[in-house]
Design a protein around this motif. Sequence first.
Motif, short mmCIF file in Angstrom:
data_model
loop_
_atom_site.label_atom_id
_atom_site.label_comp_id
_atom_site.label_asym_id
_atom_site.label_seq_id
_atom_site.Cartn_x
_atom_site.Cartn_y
_atom_site.Cartn_z
N ALA A 2 0.83 -1.21 0.00
CA ALA A 2 0.00 0.00 0.00
C ALA A 2 0.86 1.26 0.00
CB ALA A 2 -0.93 -0.01 1.21
N GLU A 3 1.92 1.25 0.79
CA GLU A 3 2.82 2.41 0.83
C GLU A 3 3.49 2.63 -0.52
OE1 GLU A 3 4.36 2.50 5.47
OE2 GLU A 3 5.17 0.98 4.10
N ARG A 4 3.89 1.54 -1.16
CA ARG A 4 4.53 1.68 -2.46
C ARG A 4 3.56 2.21 -3.51
NH1 ARG A 4 6.37 -3.45 -1.22
NH2 ARG A 4 5.52 -4.41 -3.12
N ALA A 5 2.29 1.81 -3.42
CA ALA A 5 1.29 2.31 -4.35
C ALA A 5 1.06 3.81 -4.16
CB ALA A 5 -0.02 1.54 -4.17
N ASP A 6 0.97 4.24 -2.91
CA ASP A 6 0.80 5.67 -2.63
C ASP A 6 2.02 6.46 -3.09
OD1 ASP A 6 -1.69 5.27 -1.50
OD2 ASP A 6 -0.94 5.24 0.57
#
Length: 269
Positions: A90-94
């Motif tokens: 999720a952090e990488r997507a953001d």
Amino acid sequence: MAASLIGVFADIDDTLTTDGRLPAASYAALERLHEAGLFVAPITGRPAGWCDMVARFWPVTGVVGENGAFYFAYDEAERRMRRAFFASDAERADNRIRLDAIGQRILAEVRGAAISADQLYREADLAIDFCEDVAPLGKADIARIKAIFEEAGAVAKISSIHVNGWFGDYDKLSMSRRFAAEILGIDLDAQKYRIAFVGDSPNDAPMFGFFPNSCGVANVLDFIGEMEAEPAFVAARTGGQGFVEIVETILSAHGRSGNEMQREGADAR
């Protein structure tokens, strides 16, 4: 000190490679280190897609990629790839949304810059090409690319071909520590005198500063005075030839030259 080494970390671009190609001699040097019982791990800015192949097919224990965003290590016994990332999915997507916006700003403000051709295979960072597949940019333009990343709150590092930017408090050294603990089973801080690092550019500075046995291939001299830390030893030759020179020194200290090991391999066949 070379005789006490247990392993070698090495950058890829312009350290193992010469003029953008991996010479047979560099690959053979990796193989000879592996056969001599030393662990070998590339520590690179290259993307996850490339690193999966390197970890799976090269004679290495694993690979740290995208300047410390992850490590990959292939477990031959279990026939599976072990992958560890600094940031969650999720952090990488953001972060990707934020990095894409930075990339558009860089392209608008720095004429001649381009998104790296290997960007499609990246998981965590944005790579801006300043000389790999584009006409070389000047140092002022390269510095401007780095500054745009930093103005947006990202970390940015300059390699020999790209400026890489990302969000997260990591670098090549921090993920190398984790790789050493989880894959090699060693405390990197306690064992740093027994490991050599070979690199060539400013994004290798954390490794140069940490390892007493840090080595640069000769093209690192292009960046002297521009890095936060510099290698303790510099080879006489550039790129892959410089890497082979360093490996020969290590193997000779271990009592086995590269030529001797090649002859043993030929005899075995």
